[in-house]
Structure formats: structure tokens, C-alpha cells
Design an enzyme around this catalytic site. Sequence first.
Site: not given
Ligand SMILES: NC(=O)C1=CN([C@@H]2O[C@H](COP(=O)(O)OP(=O)(O)OC[C@H]3O[C@@H](n4cnc5c(N)ncnc54)[C@H](OP(=O)(O)O)[C@@H]3O)[C@@H](O)[C@H]2O)C=CC1
Ligand SMILES: CC(C)(CO)C(=O)C(=O)O
Length: 349
Positions: A8-11, A13, A219, A223, A227, A290
Site C-alpha cells: 500500500g504505497a500511498g503517501a 508508503g 499520536k 489526529n 484529522n 490524511s
Molecule cells: N499521509 C500522512 O501524512 C500520514 C498518514 N498516516 C497514516 O498512515 C496510513 C496510510 O496513510 P496514507 O499514506 O496517507 O494513505 P494513502 O491513501 O495515501 O495510501 C494508501 C495506499 O494504499 C493503496 N491501496 C489501497 N488498496 C489497495 C489495493 N487493493 N492494491 C494496491 N494498493 C492499494 C492506495 O491506493 P489508492 O490511492 O488508489 O486508494 C494508496 O496508494 C493511514 O493510517 C494514515 O492515517 C500517518 C501519518 C501521516
Molecule cells: C498529522 C499528521 C501529519 C502527523 O504526522 C498525520 O498523522 C496525518 O496527516 O494523518
Amino acid sequence: MTRICIYGAGAIGSHFAVRLAQCPGVSLSLIARGEHLVTIQNNGLTLETDSGNVHATISQAVGHARNLPPQDIVIVGLKATDIADHAQHIGSLLTDNGIAVFINNGIPWWWGYGLDAALTRAAAESNADTPTLALLDPDGALWSHIRPERVIGGVVYSPNEIVKPGHVRHRGQTRILLGEPAPQAVAKSTRLSALIKLLNSAGLTATAAKDIRASVWEKLLVNIANNTICALTRLDNQARMRSPDLFNLGRTLQAEIRAVAAAMGWSVPPAVESRPTVETAAPAPGHRPSMLQDVLRGRALEVDALVGQPLQFARQFGIATPVLTLVHTLLSGLDCSVKQQAARAPDHA
Ligand SMILES: NC(=O)C1=CN([C@@H]2O[C@H](COP(=O)(O)OP(=O)(O)OC[C@H]3O[C@@H](n4cnc5c(N)ncnc54)[C@H](OP(=O)(O)O)[C@@H]3O)[C@@H](O)[C@H]2O)C=CC1
Ligand SMILES: CC(C)(CO)C(=O)C(=O)O
């Protein structure tokens, strides 16, 4: 060679992936989807930071776990809402002694593992043998496929957003806390120290948490204010904090979470959150938490992990949480409307 997969390489990842791709001794793979995956496969990943861009070529970027060999470490970057659906795939992607690292915000599905009997029972809605949390692991699939003994819990402070396919923007600092879910395992965990060493060698600032659940609560204080209120108002965090009413609402939510944590045996210090005045606030827009990113992208909101489960704990321990309850109702409604909109216009979801 340590095989590591970012599942799950989103933000978050993608940030981890760029850093780990530079790390000697690591064979990195990632699982993503859609245009983001295609861009990574063709052009690699770019991490934008305050001090410049870092680019990484990812040789093993795939759309499904079945296309990868068994992994020593799987770092789960999925949203909390999606994790349970991937239980079987994550479980079978790991070697028998592999480690699954969960870094999602909110209460994690493995919460009840290794807690003493009283808290285990209190944490569980089902039975004390497998103290699963029904909201987060509805049919126990995470517990049975991944197995909590293979889990390392994680808490990540690191603002990130995917601004276009293949490009993640990171602002400010990264701080990662990692811990063994079973409290008795913390002191002697060589796998934990090896993981921390590895992440630090990749430039990801990781340390061992004394008590990973205490870190989860801390944390959550961030959030629960950022959030939820930013998602409901669509303000970035800086703008939220500039409004005295929204700032105070955040404080009230934090106080209710602290009361729940205290009833369960965790004394959580108040969130270290200074209130920028209008004069000192930077003119540039702040990070969009997020959950606000999810609203804007038409994605499901992490309501259960951030709010629903703490409310469940509050009910079990008899703690009044009127404001959290109201925010939960509003967020559940917003989640419903975001999903309805995505269903009507799937191309934009
Ligand atoms: N973003 C941030 O700044 C922060 C986030 N977090 C936490 O980290 C976790 C991840 O958040 P974040 O990175 O923002 O989330 P994202 O939505 O950016 O990343 C999740 C990724 O998983 C992918 N995905 C979902 N389902 C599948 C699938 N079946 N096959 C392949 N890929 C898949 C998504 O694709 P698609 O985009 O197409 O849905 C997306 O790219 C959350 O719990 C968040 O609360 C913690 C700290 C900071
Ligand atoms: C607030 C923050 C950026 C803290 O790292 C976070 O956890 C989010 O965007 O979900």
C-alpha cells in the site's frame, strides 16, 4: 539481503519506499495500484522534501502480493479502512518468522495482544482467547492470517501527500516509534532493534517506544484534533489552529481521549501543540491531514480507528465522551456522503 515490501504505497508508503530503495542490503518491493503504480513502474518515485527532491527507481513495483516472493518484512501503508480486506494476502506474503509492521493512525487491530488479562478482556468485544476488536478486525482474519506475534506496532509522525502519480510531498520532520505489542517482549526484542537500525540506515528516524500503546494514545491526541476537524471543515491544520473555536474544540476532543486512556491505565500527557498566532503562522498553507486528503479524494475515512474504537473503549469503561460522540456522528455522515459521491463518479474516486 533483507526482503522488504511496502504494502500500500500511498503517501506514507511511498516516502518509506524512496528511503528504503537507497538502503544497501535491502531488496525492496512495493504494492500500489492505478496510475500511481504505472508511473512508479515507468519512471520511479519522487520524494519532495523541504531540502529538495529524492528520486528512486523501484524495480519490484506490483499490483498484487501474489507477484512477489516471501518477504522478511512487510510494512503496511494501507489505510486502516482497507487493512482487514488484505489480511490473507499480507499473512501469506510473510515468511514464517517475518514481521508485519503496522503504521496506520488510530487504535491498531492488534491492541489486545499480550495485554494482561483484565485489559485484554476489557479490550475485547468477542472472547478473551483471541481479543480481537470487532470494529477493526471484524471476523478475526487479521488475527488468524497475520498472527499478532509477527507484528511490530508503529506510530509515524511525518506529513505526506501524493500530489501527482509517482510524486509524494513531505513537509517537516519524520519521527517513527516502533514497539513490540507484547509488553514483556520489548526489552529483549532483537528483531525490533534490527528493524530500527535498518530504518535509520535508510534515513528514516526510528526509535523504540517504551510502550507502543502509550505512543498510539499520544499520536491519537494529534489526529483526534487535526484529522477529524480538518476533514469536517476542509481547513488545513494551520488554518484550523488559527480559529480559537476550532482550536478549543480540538482541545476538548483531546481531553476526552485522555480520559478514556486514563480509565484504561495510560496517563497520556497533553498534546504538545502550540497555537500559532495569526502573526507567527507561516503564510504557506499547512499540511492537509490524511483524513482531509481522503475527503478531497473521495476515499473512505478512518472513522473506526480514530474515533469509533476509542468510543467503544469509552463505553466499556463508563467514560462520558459527548463531544467525541458528536464528532463521530458527523464524521460517519461525511464518510457516507464521500462514499456515495465516489460511487456516483467512480472515475474520480
Ligand atoms: N499521509 C500522512 O501524512 C500520514 C498518514 N498516516 C497514516 O498512515 C496510513 C496510510 O496513510 P496514507 O499514506 O496517507 O494513505 P494513502 O491513501 O495515501 O495510501 C494508501 C495506499 O494504499 C493503496 N491501496 C489501497 N488498496 C489497495 C489495493 N487493493 N492494491 C494496491 N494498493 C492499494 C492506495 O491506493 P489508492 O490511492 O488508489 O486508494 C494508496 O496508494 C493511514 O493510517 C494514515 O492515517 C500517518 C501519518 C501521516
Ligand atoms: C498529522 C499528521 C501529519 C502527523 O504526522 C498525520 O498523522 C496525518 O496527516 O494523518
